[in-house]
Design a protein around this motif. Structure first.
Motif, PDB file in Angstrom:
ATOM      1  N   ARG A  47       0.881  -1.381  -0.197  1.00 64.13           N
ATOM      2  CA  ARG A  47      -0.060   0.168   0.068  1.00 64.13           C
ATOM      3  C   ARG A  47       0.714   1.454  -0.145  1.00 64.13           C
ATOM      4  N   ASN A  48       1.276   1.863   1.045  1.00 63.31           N
ATOM      5  CA  ASN A  48       1.932   3.116   1.319  1.00 63.31           C
ATOM      6  C   ASN A  48       3.299   2.892   0.837  1.00 63.31           C
ATOM      7  N   LYS A  49       3.965   1.836   0.448  1.00 68.06           N
ATOM      8  CA  LYS A  49       5.438   1.547   0.180  1.00 68.06           C
ATOM      9  C   LYS A  49       5.352   1.508  -1.383  1.00 68.06           C
ATOM     10  N   SER A  50       6.351   2.222  -1.999  1.00 68.69           N
ATOM     11  CA  SER A  50       6.693   2.137  -3.320  1.00 68.69           C
ATOM     12  C   SER A  50       7.703   1.218  -3.670  1.00 68.69           C
ATOM     13  N   GLU A  51       8.429   0.664  -2.863  1.00 68.58           N
ATOM     14  CA  GLU A  51       9.643  -0.034  -2.991  1.00 68.58           C
ATOM     15  C   GLU A  51       9.680  -1.282  -2.093  1.00 68.58           C
ATOM     16  N   PHE A  52      10.369  -2.418  -2.816  1.00 68.65           N
ATOM     17  CA  PHE A  52      10.385  -3.566  -1.929  1.00 68.65           C
ATOM     18  C   PHE A  52      11.648  -4.088  -1.730  1.00 68.65           C
ATOM     19  N   GLU A  53      12.329  -4.704  -0.937  1.00 69.11           N
ATOM     20  CA  GLU A  53      13.441  -5.435  -0.615  1.00 69.11           C
ATOM     21  C   GLU A  53      13.397  -7.000  -0.775  1.00 69.11           C
ATOM     22  N   PHE A  54      14.329  -7.633  -1.722  1.00 65.49           N
ATOM     23  CA  PHE A  54      14.116  -9.020  -1.550  1.00 65.49           C
ATOM     24  C   PHE A  54      15.723  -9.642  -2.124  1.00 65.49           C
ATOM     25  N   ASP A  55      15.737 -10.741  -2.006  1.00 61.87           N
ATOM     26  CA  ASP A  55      17.033 -11.467  -2.832  1.00 61.87           C
ATOM     27  C   ASP A  55      16.857 -11.744  -3.911  1.00 61.87           C
ATOM     28  N   VAL A  56      17.271 -11.293  -4.980  1.00 62.21           N
ATOM     29  CA  VAL A  56      17.298 -11.463  -6.192  1.00 62.21           C
ATOM     30  C   VAL A  56      17.841 -12.639  -6.685  1.00 62.21           C
ATOM     31  N   HIS A  57      18.966 -13.317  -6.042  1.00 60.71           N
ATOM     32  CA  HIS A  57      19.550 -14.304  -6.255  1.00 60.71           C
ATOM     33  C   HIS A  57      18.629 -15.581  -6.399  1.00 60.71           C
ATOM     34  N   LYS A  58      17.728 -15.531  -5.274  1.00 58.73           N
ATOM     35  CA  LYS A  58      16.611 -16.597  -5.160  1.00 58.73           C
ATOM     36  C   LYS A  58      15.593 -16.605  -6.191  1.00 58.73           C
ATOM     37  N   GLU A  59      15.369 -15.202  -6.850  1.00 57.24           N
ATOM     38  CA  GLU A  59      14.253 -14.703  -7.578  1.00 57.24           C
ATOM     39  C   GLU A  59      14.875 -15.365  -9.017  1.00 57.24           C
ATOM     40  N   PHE A  60      15.840 -15.331  -9.223  1.00 59.66           N
ATOM     41  CA  PHE A  60      16.604 -15.299 -10.575  1.00 59.66           C
ATOM     42  C   PHE A  60      16.630 -17.038 -10.853  1.00 59.66           C
ATOM     43  N   HIS A  61      17.046 -17.757  -9.573  1.00 56.63           N
ATOM     44  CA  HIS A  61      17.122 -19.127  -9.582  1.00 56.63           C
ATOM     45  C   HIS A  61      15.800 -19.724 -10.042  1.00 56.63           C
ATOM     46  N   GLN A  62      14.699 -19.113  -9.468  1.00 54.78           N
ATOM     47  CA  GLN A  62      13.370 -19.609  -9.893  1.00 54.78           C
ATOM     48  C   GLN A  62      12.883 -19.259 -11.120  1.00 54.78           C
ATOM     49  N   LEU A  63      13.594 -18.075 -11.591  1.00 56.08           N
ATOM     50  CA  LEU A  63      13.079 -17.724 -13.266  1.00 56.08           C
ATOM     51  C   LEU A  63      13.876 -18.826 -14.014  1.00 56.08           C
ATOM     52  N   SER A  64      15.177 -18.670 -13.883  1.00 57.42           N
ATOM     53  CA  SER A  64      15.922 -19.610 -14.750  1.00 57.42           C
ATOM     54  C   SER A  64      15.615 -21.115 -14.886  1.00 57.42           C
ATOM     55  N   ALA A  65      14.987 -21.411 -13.543  1.00 54.45           N
ATOM     56  CA  ALA A  65      14.462 -22.887 -13.660  1.00 54.45           C
ATOM     57  C   ALA A  65      13.368 -22.879 -14.189  1.00 54.45           C
ATOM     58  N   ASP A  66      12.371 -22.169 -14.260  1.00 54.93           N
ATOM     59  CA  ASP A  66      10.979 -22.018 -15.042  1.00 54.93           C
ATOM     60  C   ASP A  66      11.380 -22.099 -16.468  1.00 54.93           C
ATOM     61  N   ILE A  67      12.460 -21.162 -16.831  1.00 54.76           N
ATOM     62  CA  ILE A  67      12.828 -21.048 -18.518  1.00 54.76           C
ATOM     63  C   ILE A  67      13.412 -22.468 -18.907  1.00 54.76           C
ATOM     64  N   ILE A  68      14.367 -22.978 -18.184  1.00 50.84           N
ATOM     65  CA  ILE A  68      15.077 -24.103 -18.644  1.00 50.84           C
ATOM     66  C   ILE A  68      13.995 -25.256 -18.727  1.00 50.84           C
ATOM     67  N   SER A  69      13.037 -25.149 -17.881  1.00 44.30           N
ATOM     68  CA  SER A  69      12.030 -26.352 -17.777  1.00 44.30           C
ATOM     69  C   SER A  69      11.231 -26.125 -19.149  1.00 44.30           C
ATOM     70  N   ARG A  70      10.802 -24.845 -19.319  1.00 40.65           N
ATOM     71  CA  ARG A  70      10.108 -24.685 -20.174  1.00 40.65           C
ATOM     72  C   ARG A  70      10.234 -24.750 -21.910  1.00 40.65           C
ATOM     73  N   THR A  71      11.703 -24.251 -21.921  1.00 39.56           N
ATOM     74  CA  THR A  71      12.068 -24.353 -23.268  1.00 39.56           C
ATOM     75  C   THR A  71      13.230 -25.759 -23.568  1.00 39.56           C
ATOM     76  N   ALA A  72      13.447 -26.234 -22.561  1.00 40.95           N
ATOM     77  CA  ALA A  72      14.308 -27.533 -22.732  1.00 40.95           C
ATOM     78  C   ALA A  72      13.474 -28.767 -22.347  1.00 40.95           C
ATOM     79  N   PHE A  73      12.627 -28.603 -21.713  1.00 41.67           N
ATOM     80  CA  PHE A  73      11.704 -29.971 -21.425  1.00 41.67           C
ATOM     81  C   PHE A  73      10.428 -29.801 -21.649  1.00 41.67           C
ATOM     82  N   GLY A  74       9.900 -28.604 -22.095  1.00 37.31           N
ATOM     83  CA  GLY A  74       8.457 -28.503 -22.461  1.00 37.31           C
ATOM     84  C   GLY A  74       7.469 -28.798 -20.996  1.00 37.31           C
ATOM     85  N   SER A  75       8.193 -28.272 -19.784  1.00 38.70           N
ATOM     86  CA  SER A  75       7.204 -28.394 -18.698  1.00 38.70           C
ATOM     87  C   SER A  75       7.175 -27.211 -17.987  1.00 38.70           C
ATOM     88  N   ASN A  76       7.218 -27.017 -16.680  1.00 41.99           N
ATOM     89  CA  ASN A  76       7.372 -25.761 -16.115  1.00 41.99           C
ATOM     90  C   ASN A  76       8.354 -25.804 -14.788  1.00 41.99           C
TER      91      ASN A  76
END
Length: 503
Positions: A187-216
């Motif tokens: 709501r009143n906060k326009s910014e947020f803090e998080f660990d991008v390392h974890k986020e990018f591991h999930q993103l990369s895992a989703d991409i390699i799953s979808r593109t290389a293995f046809g899953s997610n």
């Protein structure tokens, strides 16, 4: 009678003395006569099993006072950093009774990696690594490697990768929409803090799953979690001298590794069988492995499983770590973040996304990713082994069996190659082609160059362009700069960053 009883004991003692004392000391003398020095050989356990572990433990128990790049080599390969200062380059050291030649000269590295003579090959896998990669492309040699390489090269050629761009965009958009939901929830906060390392591991895992293995990601999540558990155990094994036969003893660690490997194999096998029945998209890596273009290239189920293990792990780790370090660097260097954003707005438009047609126009982003790979390459070094007696650089006699430690990170940070600002983040150095092939080789060189590098770079370019176009970001005060060598180069304590949505 007594002699016959003592004969086996005498032969055993002689074999041990010959293998663990005479041969190593003879090799050490051979190199010293050529001016190559290093810490002296210590029988049986060499000098790095314990010393190297202690050096790693010391750097991993400390962290840099500020976010600077000068200490990367010291942190991720402390034995190389310390010994190269004392003994120069190249220098000799030992891992058990195995002789290791540490090299950071680009001419020598090019000769080793690009050589077509067959004088330098991959070192034999430590059996612990098979728990992660099976007997896939990374560890194969000879005719088997040629077949596997031909199949996977076909799967990851640039035209095929461009067909995956919509999938990569969709995965990245899903992640950013989740971030937006987090902002709205505050709501009143326009910014947020998080660990991008974890986020990018999930993103990369989703991409390699979808593109290389046809899953997610959700379908492959359990496989990734099992591999992450396996990595910690494999790393422990790699930091110790391998004792033949030890992997068959049912120690607590071995039993855990066997269990994780069995579960991973079962999950990957189910995925393969499922896709065979449903006649998956023919553009995926898995489809190419199952039905290669040449009948002579048919792989059996175990070979397919092993390649899937390799690409599940390598496909996720490489891009996730590249994105992590790129965002940390752009969070630290706001001027380059602004340049990247201006390029994205110009090339893609403020409300459009990258596509296969405009990827080549993202030149600033390409330079940023190259500079990130220079300072923080996914693999900190490479290993090769002399398969025969060979003369390296026309002057150095290297005996067969010598393992070569190619100090990639040291080369990438060398002021003699990159200038006095070698430890400064400066993407402009990639505006022009580099002068020496082996001065920059984050994905390797020669016939064994990383087969998945096209996907890794395209994936990183798209994700970086999309995110920098929607958000501004800075490094969080809570971030601790501590690069660490796991199986890949990653931040030891995560990568905390603060994001805010652009208007």
């Amino acid at each position: 009678m007594i002699f016959l009883f003592l004969l086996p004991l005498i032969l055993t003692i002689f074999t041990i003395l010959f293998k663990y004392i005479w041969i190593p000391l003879r090799i050490q003398l051979h190199f010293r006569q050529q001016g190559i020095r290093g810490p002296s050989y210590r029988p049986i356990f060499g000098n790095t099993a314990g010393i190297r572990r202690r050096m790693i433990a010391e750097v991993e128990s400390s962290h840099a006072a500020s976010f600077k790049h000068e200490g990367v080599v010291e942190r991720v390969m402390p034995h190389y950093y310390n010994w190269s200062k004392v003994y120069g380059d190249p220098f000799l050291y030992w891992f058990g009774s195995q002789v290791m030649l540490a090299v950071s000269d680009p001419d020598m590295i090019k000769e080793i990696l690009v050589s077509k003579s067959g004088s330098f090959g991959k070192i034999r896998f430590n059996p612990a690594l098979k728990a992660l990669f099976g007997e896939g492309l990374v560890g194969l040699e000879g005719e088997k490697w040629i077949v596997h390489r031909r199949i996977t090269t076909q799967a990851f050629n640039m035209e095929r990768v461009k067909e995956w761009v919509p999938e990569i965009v969709d995965s990245t958009l899903n992640m950013m929409n989740k971030w937006d939901a987090n902002i709205e929830a505050r709501r009143n906060k326009s910014e947020f803090e998080f660990d991008v390392h974890k986020e990018f591991h999930q993103l990369s895992a989703d991409i390699i799953s979808r593109t290389a293995f046809g899953s997610n990601f959700s379908e492959g999540k359990q496989i990734f979690e099992l591999q992450e558990q396996q990595v910690a155990l494999v790393l422990q094994a790699l930091r110790n001298v391998y004792v033949p036969g030890l992997r068959f003893i049912p120690t607590k660690r071995n039993k855990t590794m066997w269990k994780l490997d069995k579960e991973t194999t079962e999950l990957v096998t189910k995925l393969i069988k499922k896709n065979k029945k449903t006649k998956l998209n023919s553009n995926t890596l898995l489809a190419t492995l199952i039905s290669p273009s040449k009948k002579d290239d048919m792989l059996d189920l175990k070979e397919i499983v092993d390649e899937c293990k390799t690409f599940y792990f390598a496909g996720k780790e490489t891009t996730a770590n590249l994105l992590t370090w790129a965002f940390l660097l752009l969070g630290l260097h706001q001027e380059w973040q602004n340049k990247a954003r201006e390029e994205v707005d110009r090339v893609c438009g403020q409300h459009a996304f990258p596509c296969s047609e405009n990827l080549a126009d993202l030149k600033i982003i390409t330079m940023i990713l190259n500079e990130t790979l220079r300072l923080y390459p996914p693999a900190v070094m490479m290993m090769r082994q002399a398969s025969e007696n060979v003369k390296l650089a026309g002057r150095l006699d290297v005996p067969a069996g010598t393992q070569l430690f190619l100090a990639m990170t040291a080369v990438h940070h060398d002021v003699r190659i990159w200038g006095e600002d070698a430890n400064v983040f400066n993407p402009m150095r990639f505006l022009e082609p580099r002068n020496h092939l082996a001065s920059f080789f984050p994905f390797g060189l020669g016939p064994r160059v990383c087969v998945g590098q096209n996907l890794a770079i395209v994936e990183a370019k798209i994700a970086l362009a999309m995110i920098v176009g929607r958000y501004s970001f800075v490094v969080s005060p809570s971030y601790v700069h501590a690069p660490m060598q796991s199986l890949t180069l990653q931040p030891q304590y995560g990568a905390q960053m603060i994001f805010s949505r652009r208007n």
